[in-house]
Design a protein around this motif. Structure first.
Motif, PDB file in Angstrom:
ATOM      1  N   LYS A 126      50.652  36.049  47.670  1.00 14.50           N
ATOM      2  CA  LYS A 126      50.725  36.944  48.822  1.00 14.50           C
ATOM      3  C   LYS A 126      49.577  36.714  49.794  1.00 14.50           C
ATOM      4  CE  LYS A 126      53.154  40.502  46.283  1.00 14.50           C
ATOM      5  NZ  LYS A 126      53.056  41.795  45.632  1.00 14.50           N
ATOM      6  N   LYS A 127      48.473  36.177  49.295  1.00 14.66           N
ATOM      7  CA  LYS A 127      47.293  35.941  50.145  1.00 14.66           C
ATOM      8  C   LYS A 127      46.846  34.494  49.983  1.00 14.66           C
ATOM      9  CE  LYS A 127      45.892  40.685  50.294  1.00 14.66           C
ATOM     10  NZ  LYS A 127      44.824  41.640  50.211  1.00 14.66           N
ATOM     11  N   ALA A 128      45.796  34.130  50.714  1.00 16.28           N
ATOM     12  CA  ALA A 128      45.273  32.767  50.677  1.00 16.28           C
ATOM     13  C   ALA A 128      44.932  32.347  49.249  1.00 16.28           C
ATOM     14  CB  ALA A 128      44.028  32.662  51.556  1.00 16.28           C
ATOM     15  N   ILE A 129      45.300  31.133  48.904  1.00 13.38           N
ATOM     16  CA  ILE A 129      44.970  30.584  47.586  1.00 13.38           C
ATOM     17  C   ILE A 129      43.545  30.049  47.670  1.00 13.38           C
ATOM     18  CG2 ILE A 129      45.577  28.871  45.845  1.00 13.38           C
ATOM     19  CD1 ILE A 129      48.481  29.011  47.000  1.00 13.38           C
ATOM     20  N   THR A 184      43.509  34.451  44.269  1.00 13.96           N
ATOM     21  CA  THR A 184      43.575  34.951  45.639  1.00 13.96           C
ATOM     22  C   THR A 184      42.699  36.198  45.699  1.00 13.96           C
ATOM     23  OG1 THR A 184      45.408  36.514  45.330  1.00 13.96           O
ATOM     24  CG2 THR A 184      46.007  34.216  45.781  1.00 13.96           C
ATOM     25  N   ALA A 185      42.611  36.821  46.859  1.00 13.88           N
ATOM     26  CA  ALA A 185      41.856  38.068  46.982  1.00 13.88           C
ATOM     27  C   ALA A 185      42.461  39.166  46.113  1.00 13.88           C
ATOM     28  CB  ALA A 185      41.801  38.510  48.441  1.00 13.88           C
ATOM     29  N   ASP A 186      43.753  39.037  45.781  1.00  7.85           N
ATOM     30  CA  ASP A 186      44.428  40.007  44.912  1.00  7.85           C
ATOM     31  C   ASP A 186      44.100  39.803  43.439  1.00  7.85           C
ATOM     32  OD1 ASP A 186      45.669  41.446  46.912  1.00  7.85           O
ATOM     33  OD2 ASP A 186      47.516  40.285  46.825  1.00  7.85           O
ATOM     34  N   GLY A 187      43.548  38.644  43.087  1.00  3.10           N
ATOM     35  CA  GLY A 187      43.201  38.382  41.697  1.00  3.10           C
ATOM     36  C   GLY A 187      43.763  37.068  41.199  1.00  3.10           C
ATOM     37  N   VAL A 188      43.802  36.936  39.881  1.00  6.53           N
ATOM     38  CA  VAL A 188      44.240  35.707  39.232  1.00  6.53           C
ATOM     39  C   VAL A 188      45.693  35.861  38.786  1.00  6.53           C
ATOM     40  CG1 VAL A 188      43.847  34.170  37.256  1.00  6.53           C
ATOM     41  CG2 VAL A 188      41.892  35.180  38.458  1.00  6.53           C
ATOM     42  N   MET A 198      56.119  33.089  38.249  1.00  2.86           N
ATOM     43  CA  MET A 198      54.938  33.845  37.863  1.00  2.86           C
ATOM     44  C   MET A 198      55.175  34.478  36.498  1.00  2.86           C
ATOM     45  SD  MET A 198      52.751  37.034  39.447  1.00  2.86           S
ATOM     46  CE  MET A 198      53.372  36.798  41.048  1.00  2.86           C
ATOM     47  N   THR A 199      54.232  34.263  35.585  1.00  2.77           N
ATOM     48  CA  THR A 199      54.351  34.831  34.249  1.00  2.77           C
ATOM     49  C   THR A 199      53.352  35.954  34.014  1.00  2.77           C
ATOM     50  OG1 THR A 199      52.920  33.101  33.364  1.00  2.77           O
ATOM     51  CG2 THR A 199      55.276  32.727  33.227  1.00  2.77           C
ATOM     52  N   ALA A 200      52.256  35.990  34.796  1.00  2.00           N
ATOM     53  CA  ALA A 200      51.261  37.052  34.596  1.00  2.00           C
ATOM     54  C   ALA A 200      50.359  37.172  35.812  1.00  2.00           C
ATOM     55  CB  ALA A 200      50.408  36.758  33.368  1.00  2.00           C
ATOM     56  N   GLN A 201      49.899  38.419  36.033  1.00  2.00           N
ATOM     57  CA  GLN A 201      48.797  38.691  36.956  1.00  2.00           C
ATOM     58  C   GLN A 201      47.732  39.356  36.106  1.00  2.00           C
ATOM     59  OE1 GLN A 201      50.831  40.859  40.231  1.00  2.00           O
ATOM     60  NE2 GLN A 201      49.767  39.379  41.518  1.00  2.00           N
ATOM     61  N   ARG A 211      40.927  41.477  40.754  1.00  2.04           N
ATOM     62  CA  ARG A 211      40.917  41.616  42.217  1.00  2.04           C
ATOM     63  C   ARG A 211      39.488  41.500  42.726  1.00  2.04           C
ATOM     64  NH1 ARG A 211      44.494  45.841  44.884  1.00  2.04           N
ATOM     65  NH2 ARG A 211      45.377  44.074  45.932  1.00  2.04           N
ATOM     66  N   GLY A 212      39.307  40.740  43.787  1.00  8.02           N
ATOM     67  CA  GLY A 212      37.980  40.566  44.374  1.00  8.02           C
ATOM     68  C   GLY A 212      37.142  39.484  43.710  1.00  8.02           C
ATOM     69  N   SER A 213      37.700  38.807  42.708  1.00 10.24           N
ATOM     70  CA  SER A 213      36.959  37.722  42.043  1.00 10.24           C
ATOM     71  C   SER A 213      36.753  36.582  43.031  1.00 10.24           C
ATOM     72  CB  SER A 213      37.736  37.201  40.836  1.00 10.24           C
ATOM     73  OG  SER A 213      37.874  38.210  39.871  1.00 10.24           O
ATOM     74  N   HIS A 214      35.665  35.844  42.848  1.00 11.90           N
ATOM     75  CA  HIS A 214      35.355  34.726  43.740  1.00 11.90           C
ATOM     76  C   HIS A 214      35.694  33.377  43.123  1.00 11.90           C
ATOM     77  CE1 HIS A 214      33.419  37.343  46.607  1.00 11.90           C
ATOM     78  NE2 HIS A 214      32.826  37.930  45.607  1.00 11.90           N
TER      79      HIS A 214
END
Length: 123
Positions: free
Chosen positions: A72-75, A91-95, A105-108, A113-116
């Protein structure tokens, strides 16, 4: 050179070449998967490139597949993990984890969220 016959040309260990010459997408992450190149874009698109045979010494790639909305957001970061048959992306949404070869997609991962960045070991 030392023999007075002119100057020596500098050695170049590599040449900088664009991966994709004609695209409006901004590339934000790269990784390899076998002989293919995974290209993550700022709009969340994932492109899979395949090396083309070229008569020149330059490596050229062709787009094999484009997955708009892969994220959904930049990779920000991406890693293909062949032993686990998945692609991990940040992404900014997380891993998120996508299975190979389908890229479903199998998992979020929760609380990412917010990880660098991420790091992983497979052994």
């Amino acid at each position: 050179g030392r023999d007075g016959g002119g100057s020596m040309a500098p050695h170049h260990a590599f040449h900088i070449e664009p991966v994709l010459k004609k695209t409006a997408l901004k590339i934000s992450a790269l990784d390899t998967l076998e002989s293919r190149l995974l290209v993550g874009c700022e709009d969340g698109t994932l492109m899979i490139l395949e090396e083309e045979q070229s008569a020149s010494h330059l490596v050229e790639f062709a787009v094999l597949e484009t997955r708009k909305g892969f994220c959904k957001k930049a990779i920000l970061q991406m890693q293909a993990v062949e032993p686990l048959q998945c692609v991990v992306s940040l992404t900014a949404d997380g891993v998120q984890i996508n299975s190979l070869p389908s890229l479903d997609m199998t998992a979020q991962l929760l609380k990412t969220r917010g990880s660098h960045a991420f790091a992983l070991r497979t052994e």
